[in-house]
Design an enzyme around this catalytic site. Structure first.
Site, short mmCIF file in Angstrom:
data_model
loop_
_atom_site.label_atom_id
_atom_site.label_comp_id
_atom_site.label_asym_id
_atom_site.label_seq_id
_atom_site.Cartn_x
_atom_site.Cartn_y
_atom_site.Cartn_z
N GLU A 123 36.37 -48.40 38.36
CA GLU A 123 37.15 -47.94 39.52
C GLU A 123 37.19 -46.43 39.62
OE1 GLU A 123 41.05 -49.75 39.26
OE2 GLU A 123 40.30 -51.51 40.32
N GLU A 151 37.31 -58.12 39.89
CA GLU A 151 38.69 -58.38 39.48
C GLU A 151 39.45 -59.05 40.61
OE1 GLU A 151 40.79 -54.95 37.95
OE2 GLU A 151 39.02 -54.30 36.84
#
Ligand code: GAL
Length: 892
Positions: free
Chosen positions: A189, A258
């Protein structure tokens, strides 16, 4: 006897197979992995993949096989884990790959089970893990700046990533070597923080990608939340929903690394829950709209043992409301509902992989279909029975958050509940709808609760002790010194940054100095009716202020201002500030600069002659606790600590160690300690650090009375536990326990009552199911030959209610069974106006004494129709008991 011997033989051969597989590797015929715009291509075939997120150090190696098996049974094709750098390289250049960090063993177990592995090396991982996975020594590398175009950082990162890739290769764990690893991840991320690093951030992304690709790992790499991921790196989505996500190139597939199926918890926070219906909706929508790889973050969350939990303030449990709970028990109906969903998606896989993209059909204002067909033109749709190679699958969605809808699709009518997706593997029959839960519900119970040592008179204690062997003989105690306890101290002028001193070898850093208070000051305070005040511009995570040995104030927060009135006596006063970390920051830019402890000005105000700038004074520094550094929690060292017997009148006390011994309850049910009577501290069992504990209470309000699955989820939507301590139960893995005489050592900071600590067994004791006549036939039936060759039609197939107790348990009693129009929900079922008299006997016959059972939902099974013209439902509540207690009756 016959059964158990056969079982034993089976277990022995199973363990030999696993052992052989684990030691020799080569789990698959070597295969290549690549990808196109639609999916991963495994051994030449596109695949739709379900992945189960599960972090190996959050469980013990003894728990891994069962957790992997439960993931597989739940329909996972892949296990996904991060690699935890700070666990593997605690000291620079000294690697650790044992125990919970035995990643090789973990990967091999995954391979041995026939599952694939997605290895997210990072090495920054976030993950609510201490310092986001970075070793704390990394801060001390000269000139380092994390996660940017910085040479020292890049060198360290490359060294570790290389190390892991090489290790996996040496162990033959990549797919092309016959191992389970099909995909890797670099960074995590970074897109979230990239702009903080300007151009250097962009350079870093390019470098990280090139570095990773240059390692020749031979399988695809992903970067998640990285919209500028370079070519040859798949940029993946993370979030509660990822349908509609578009990768940054038409040549890349749509991956969801995710899928947040719950959320993490902070000390003093509420417990989040994500409803199974909404989670299934999100997943179905993802595959509906072209996704092809989806990972549950987390499928099993587990436990932040030791001090591995990140910050600020993340609790020891990492349960995450995942389908497999912290203890390894299935959370139902979540696990079962997803299992059904996965089976439905698998039935569509031939069509999903055959089509390059879905055909979109608008069915209504908020209703839509996506059809996957080799020829995506509807005229070409061959709508024969599923299985006859029609290769047409469809998803029908109703994204209306409130209302159900009736839609027409390819000449048929479909009823779609609000916020739901129906899955039609043959473009005709609905095999699954995300809002209709057929899976059982399980009620988890704490099977028995006994204080480790009861708070009763000595003579009574003996009686109890004789009767119940779990009781310990006594609690013992020793005080932790306030301030200096060793020769390893030093003094300097000024306030040093917390992590620079502790290097995170402990949560605790003592700052010790002396303050002189004159007669004039005392008179000044009395006359003006004021108190001197300690002020600190900014502080994290916990500060405790001691004056002359007494705890006089505590402050909790993340970078909060301290304004703490204090009381001094005339003359010299010992001022001790204890700075504590509760998990290092794991998210955000500039982590290396974040640090801990105090920032800015630190002073005492309100003195007659003005403020005292404490940063000009000389301070003595002491890292950690005496008990901690002399390992008084270990079996070997604890005797040396000068313990004395604890008496009831000596509690509560602050900064105190306690110890006792306890016996392990029989059986295999997971064990936990209830530390709800304690304040804040850490606990060890037989030298194993079970984690930090803290009995901070969640806000009184903000929890919802009911949880409506409809509409977009966020972590505040369905919370529980308001007004109660966030965590009181702490998992003690069974493999850390001996049958008897286990050493429990506790360090308590704020004062609690160890006499009320109890030991618990966690298990599922009550299971319920509720399935109606109009429900779908069981999913497994669709792949049976009778179905696929069309010789049995869907209309002749009855739905079934399935029940299953956890491992080592069998159905010991049927508490309720009602076929007809039963009312209520699990634990509150009652007979309706319509009730088949045979309900209990049919269900008892099918289920009693069995580990699992099923009952068909039709009149013929219940000896006739109890009420014509009404849709009938079967509701059952059953009780599970340990199979060793009920073996006589067992029908295993
Ligand atoms: C993501 C992150 C994960 C985890 C998750 C929240 O942003 O990539 O590592 O921290 O959030 O549980």
């Amino acid at each position: 006897m016959g059964v158990s011997r056969a079982l034993l033989r089976y277990l022995v051969s199973l363990s030999l197979i696993i052992h052989a597989a684990v030691t020799t590797a080569n789990f698959f015929k070597p295969f290549n992995v690549s990808y196109d715009h639609r999916a991963l291509i495994i051994d030449g075939k596109r695949r739709m993949l379900i992945s189960a997120g599960f972090h190996y150090p959050r469980a013990t190696p003894e728990m891994w096989p069962d957790l992997i098996a439960k993931s597989k049974k739940g329909g996972a094709d892949v296990i996904q884990t991060y690699v935890f750098w700070n666990g593997h390289e605690p000291v620079r250049g000294q690697y650790y790959f044992e125990g919970r960090y035995d990643i090789i063993k973990f990967v091999k177990l995954v391979g041995a089970s026939g599952l694939y592995l997605h290895l997210r090396i990072g090495p920054y991982v976030c993950a609510e893990w201490n310092f986001g996975g970075f070793p704390v020594w990394l801060r001390d590398v000269p000139g380092i700046e994390f996660r940017t175009d910085n040479v020292p950082f890049k060198e360290e990162m490359e060294r570790f990533v290389k190390k892991i890739v090489k290790l996996m290769q040496e162990e033959m764990l990549f797919s092309w070597q016959g191992g389970p690893i099909i995909m890797l991840q670099i960074e995590n991320e970074y897109g979230d923080i990239e702009s903080a690093y300007h151009q250097r951030g962009k350079e870093y992304v390019k470098w990280a990608a090139q570095m990773a690709l240059g390692l020749g790992a031979g399988v695809p790499w992903v970067m998640c939340k990285q919209s500028d991921a370079p070519d040859n790196i798949i940029n993946a989505c993370n979030g509660y929903y990822c349908d509609g996500f578009k990768p940054n190139s038409p040549n890349k597939p749509v991956f969801w690394t995710e899928d947040w199926d719950g959320w993490y918890t902070k000390w003093g926070g509420r417990l989040p829950h994500r409803p199974a219906e909404d989670l299934a909706f999100a997943v179905a929508r993802f595959f509906q709209r072209g996704g092809s790889f989806q990972n549950y973050y987390m499928y099993f969350g587990g436990t932040n043992f030791n001090r591995t939990s990140g910050g600020p303030f993340y609790v020891t449990s990492y349960d995450y409301d995942a389908p497999i709970d912290e203890y390894g028990l299935l959370s139902e109906p979540k696990w079962g509902h997803l299992k059904d969903l996965h089976a439905a998606i698998k039935l569509c896989e031939p069509a999903l992989v055959a089509a390059d993209s879905p055909q979109y059909i608008k069915l209504g204002p908020k209703q839509e279909a996506h059809v996957y067909h080799v020829d995506t033109n509807t005229e070409g749709l061959n709508l024969t029975q599923y299985g006859s190679q029609s290769r047409c699958s469809a998803f029908l969605a109703n994204i209306d958050e409130r209302k159900a809808a009736v839609v027409r699709f390819l000449g048929q009518t479909y009823h779609l509940p609000p916020w739901s997706v129906s899955i039609l593997p043959d473009c005709r029959n609905t095999v699954f709808n995300t809002a209709k839960v057929g899976a059982q519900t399980s009620i988890k119970t704490v099977e028995f609760e006994l204080p480790l040592f009861s708070n009763i008179s000595a003579c009574q204690q003996f009686t109890v002790h004789d009767e119940v062997s779990y009781f310990s003989k006594s609690w013992m105690t020793v005080k932790e010194p306030i301030g200096i306890w060793s020769k390893k101290i030093f003094s300097v002028q000024g306030i040093l940054e917390h992590l620079n001193v502790t290097k995170d070898h402990s949560d605790y850093l003592w700052y010790i100095t002396r303050i002189y208070v004159s007669d004039d000051d005392i008179t000044f305070w009395e006359e003006k009716q004021v108190r001197p005040t300690l002020t600190i511009d900014s502080m994290r995570d916990v500060l405790r202020v001691f004056i002359n040995g007494q705890l006089t104030g505590s402050v909790i927060g993340r970078w909060v201002k301290v304004v703490q009135p204090v009381r001094f006596v005339q003359g010299y006063n010992d001022l001790v500030l204890l700075s504590e970390t509760v998990g290092l920051q794991n998210y955000g830019a500039f982590l290396e600069k974040d640090g801990a402890g105090f920032r800015g000005q630190i002073k005492l105000t309100g003195f007659k002659n003005g403020d005292i700038d404490l940063s000009t004074l000389s301070w003595t520094y002491q890292v950690g606790l005496k008990g901690e550094f002399s390992s008084i929690y270990t079996v070997e060292e604890n005797e040396k600590a000068g313990w004395s017997d604890l008496t009831v009148d000596a509690i509560p006390a602050t900064f105190t160690w306690y110890k006792t011994h306890f016996n392990t309850p029989d059986g295999t049910d997971p064990v936990a300690l209830d530390l709800g009577s304690m304040g804040k501290g850490q606990a060890w069992v037989n030298g194993h650090h079970i984690g930090r504990y803290w009995t901070l209470v969640a806000p009184k309000d903000g929890c919802q009375r009911t949880c409506d699955y409809r509409g977009p989820y966020n972590s505040d939507k369905c919370t529980t536990n308001c007004g109660k301590p966030t965590q009181t139960r702490y998992h003690v893995p069974r493999s850390w326990l001996k049958a008897s005489d286990n050493l429990l050592v506790i360090f308590e900071e704020t004062g609690g009552n160890p006499f009320d600590i109890s030991i618990e067994l966690h298990s599922v004791r009550i299971i319920c199911g509720q399935v109606s006549e109009s429900h779908y036939p069981p999913l497994w039936k669709w792949s049976q030959p009778d179905f696929s060759d069309g010789s049995i039609s869907i209309n002749n197939t009855t739905p079934e209610l399935h029940l299953r107790c956890d491992d080592e348990h069998v159905i010991a009693s049927i508490e309720f069974a009602g076929y007809g129009t039963p009312q209520g929900s699990c634990q509150k079922f009652s007979k309706g106006n319509c009730h088949a008299p045979s309900s209990l006997s049919v269900v008892s016959e099918a289920c009693l004494g069995r580990k699992s059972c099923f009952v068909g939902i039709s009149n013929s099974i219940f000896s006739g129709d109890p009420c014509h013209g009404v849709v009938k439902t079967l509701a059952v509540e059953a009780r599970c008991a340990s199979s060793s207690n009920t073996l006589g009756a067992s029908k295993l």
